[in-house]
Motif scaffolding. Structure first.
Motif, PDB file in Angstrom:
ATOM      1  N   ALA A 155       0.882  -1.206   0.049  1.00 15.76           N
ATOM      2  CA  ALA A 155       0.165  -0.112  -0.066  1.00 15.76           C
ATOM      3  C   ALA A 155       1.016   1.228   0.049  1.00 15.76           C
ATOM      4  O   ALA A 155       1.994   1.280   0.630  1.00 15.76           O
ATOM      5  N   SER A 156       0.056   2.106  -0.278  1.00 16.22           N
ATOM      6  CA  SER A 156       0.887   3.938  -0.284  1.00 16.22           C
ATOM      7  C   SER A 156       0.639   4.520   1.250  1.00 16.22           C
ATOM      8  O   SER A 156      -0.473   4.801   1.609  1.00 16.22           O
ATOM      9  N   ASP A 157       2.279   5.212   1.446  1.00 18.52           N
ATOM     10  CA  ASP A 157       1.896   5.963   2.594  1.00 18.52           C
ATOM     11  C   ASP A 157       1.304   7.418   2.215  1.00 18.52           C
ATOM     12  O   ASP A 157       2.574   8.183   1.566  1.00 18.52           O
ATOM     13  N   ASN A 158      -0.030   7.950   1.716  1.00 18.85           N
ATOM     14  CA  ASN A 158       0.380   9.254   1.261  1.00 18.85           C
ATOM     15  C   ASN A 158       0.510  10.883   2.050  1.00 18.85           C
ATOM     16  O   ASN A 158       0.691  11.609   1.472  1.00 18.85           O
ATOM     17  N   ASN A 159       0.378  10.508   3.139  1.00 21.52           N
ATOM     18  CA  ASN A 159       1.336  11.471   4.050  1.00 21.52           C
ATOM     19  C   ASN A 159       2.720  11.529   4.657  1.00 21.52           C
ATOM     20  O   ASN A 159       2.744  12.533   5.225  1.00 21.52           O
ATOM     21  N   ASP A 185      -1.213  -2.224   9.201  1.00 20.35           N
ATOM     22  CA  ASP A 185      -2.731  -2.568   9.138  1.00 20.35           C
ATOM     23  C   ASP A 185      -3.336  -3.259   7.916  1.00 20.35           C
ATOM     24  O   ASP A 185      -3.904  -3.902   7.875  1.00 20.35           O
ATOM     25  N   ILE A 186      -2.986  -1.920   6.599  1.00 22.78           N
ATOM     26  CA  ILE A 186      -3.574  -2.420   5.999  1.00 22.78           C
ATOM     27  C   ILE A 186      -3.082  -3.776   5.191  1.00 22.78           C
ATOM     28  O   ILE A 186      -3.721  -4.445   4.903  1.00 22.78           O
ATOM     29  N   TRP A 187      -1.822  -3.815   5.001  1.00 24.45           N
ATOM     30  CA  TRP A 187      -0.993  -4.918   4.783  1.00 24.45           C
ATOM     31  C   TRP A 187      -1.353  -6.425   5.510  1.00 24.45           C
ATOM     32  O   TRP A 187      -1.390  -7.019   5.025  1.00 24.45           O
ATOM     33  N   ILE A 188      -1.163  -6.124   6.528  1.00 26.00           N
ATOM     34  CA  ILE A 188      -2.079  -7.738   7.537  1.00 26.00           C
ATOM     35  C   ILE A 188      -3.613  -8.078   6.958  1.00 26.00           C
ATOM     36  O   ILE A 188      -3.346  -8.820   6.562  1.00 26.00           O
TER      37      ILE A 188
END
Length: 386
Positions: A15-19, A57-60
């Motif tokens: 996923a991406s961390d947009n922040n 959290d997204i990855w899990i």
């Protein structure tokens, strides 16, 4: 489910961390950062690298949607940097039967980060070894110092996918479409640029493989025009310029040195130079400035004197070039000083520590502001850069 199918039973669950605004606590991000992690489902199931803390959290959640009733058999660790390895401890505990695959250096570094009893769980691989998952076969190639000593890449023989760790990555979120090249260049020069010889060695290994897809740990999956991306890496890692042109890196205190840089730029264009880029490096992204120095065939450094030395932003810029093995360029110098100019000798000294740098004459000295008396020397510098 926020995964992307790459091929049959092969997924990106990252996923991406947009922040995120600052990568590795130093590189400015315009559009966040992506963290890729891959899963291959087969008779034996494999995860290829975990993910950064920010997307845990997204990855899990993505992982658990794939492994509902079954479990992963292997975790392939291609790179131990925390933005990819942060969750090794978490899933080692979650899946106690899962084997961890890496090379000797992998496990040396892993023990620095995690208190995991891995003696009965680790599989140590070396150059060319193959892990059989069933339909999919994973072959490992060592890529030391691209850009840590334990890095390895994984070639999936059936679908002809090369999982390249940090190689071929770029800054930016996968949620935002942008041109690959500028942020890939800035990423490569910043993160990997010091290790050109090691990248050349990896490209040599890749040339022996039939590659249909490149899967990096940052940035988009590359499926088309792979020769374009490989050629960029070949150029960058040989320290060759991408384009003919002049990059003028300027560090100005009150604007007078910047005026000199802009005057030189106009003179260069009048002389037929098609590509001339000026950056005030004190007020711009330093990593972009460094990338521009590598991009163009010629460099001019223009800086103010400061405390009988060199203004700090220019000292920082030249230090970053030296650190990344900047070499084989023609370089011009403009210095400014109101009473005792010192910037020129300082810049010459730093540039002199780099390989195959041709410092052209004249070195132009400005005393406070550009005056008519400076124009002949500026024009001579233009000729010397031609």
């Amino acid at each position: 489910m926020s995964n992307m199918t790459i091929a049959e039973n092969i997924f990106n669950i990252g996923a991406s961390d947009n922040n995120l605004k600052l990568f590795e606590s130093q590189y400015n991000l315009k559009n966040g950062m992506s963290y890729n992690s891959y899963v291959i489902r087969d008779e034996k199931n494999a995860i290829l690298d975990t993910a950064d803390e920010a997307i845990t959290d997204i990855w899990i959640d993505n992982l658990e949607k794939i492994f509902v009733e079954e479990e992963p058999d292997y975790l392939i660790v291609s790179h131990m940097e925390p933005d990819h390895a942060y969750n090794i401890g978490l899933i080692a505990e979650k899946y106690p039967k899962m084997k961890i695959v890496g090379n000797t250096f992998t496990f040396n570094i892993l023990q620095n980060f995690f208190d995991i009893d891995i003696d009965d769980r680790k599989i140590v691989v070396k150059e060319g070894d193959v892990l059989d998952l069933g339909r999919h076969k994973l072959q490992f190639f060592m890529a030391p110092m691209v850009h840590w000593p334990e890095v390895m890449v994984t070639y999936e023989q059936t679908e002809k996918i090369l999982f390249t760790a940090d190689a071929f990555g770029k800054f930016g979120s996968l949620d935002i479409e942008d041109d690959w090249l500028p942020e890939a260049r800035r990423y490569y020069i910043g993160i990997v640029g010091k290790y050109g010889a090691q990248v050349q060695a990896l490209l040599g290994k890749a040339a022996t493989l039939d590659i249909k897809t490149i899967c990096p740990l940052h940035g988009p999956i590359l499926k088309e025009n792979l020769g374009y991306y490989i050629e960029k890496y070949n150029t960058w890692s040989k320290y060759e310029p991408e384009e003919e042109g002049v990059f003028i890196a300027c560090s100005s205190i009150y604007g007078n040195t910047l005026d000199a840089a802009n005057i030189l730029a106009e003179l260069l264009k009048e002389n037929g130079e098609k590509e001339v880029v000026v950056m005030d490096i004190a007020r711009s992204d330093w990593a972009e400035a460094v990338a521009n120095a590598f991009k163009y065939s010629k460099l001019v450094v223009a800086a103010s004197s400061y405390n009988a030395g060199l203004v700090p932003p220019m000292e920082h810029f030249l230090g970053r070039l030296k650190e990344r093995n900047f070499q084989d360029r023609k370089v011009g110098i403009i210095e400014n000083g109101s009473w005792a100019p010192s910037a020129g000798r300082c810049m010459k000294s730093i540039l002199g520590e780099m390989k195959d740098i041709e410092i052209v004459e004249p070195m132009v000295t400005i005393k406070s502001k550009v005056k008519e008396e400076n124009m002949p020397e500026l024009k001579e510098l233009v000729k010397a850069l031609s």
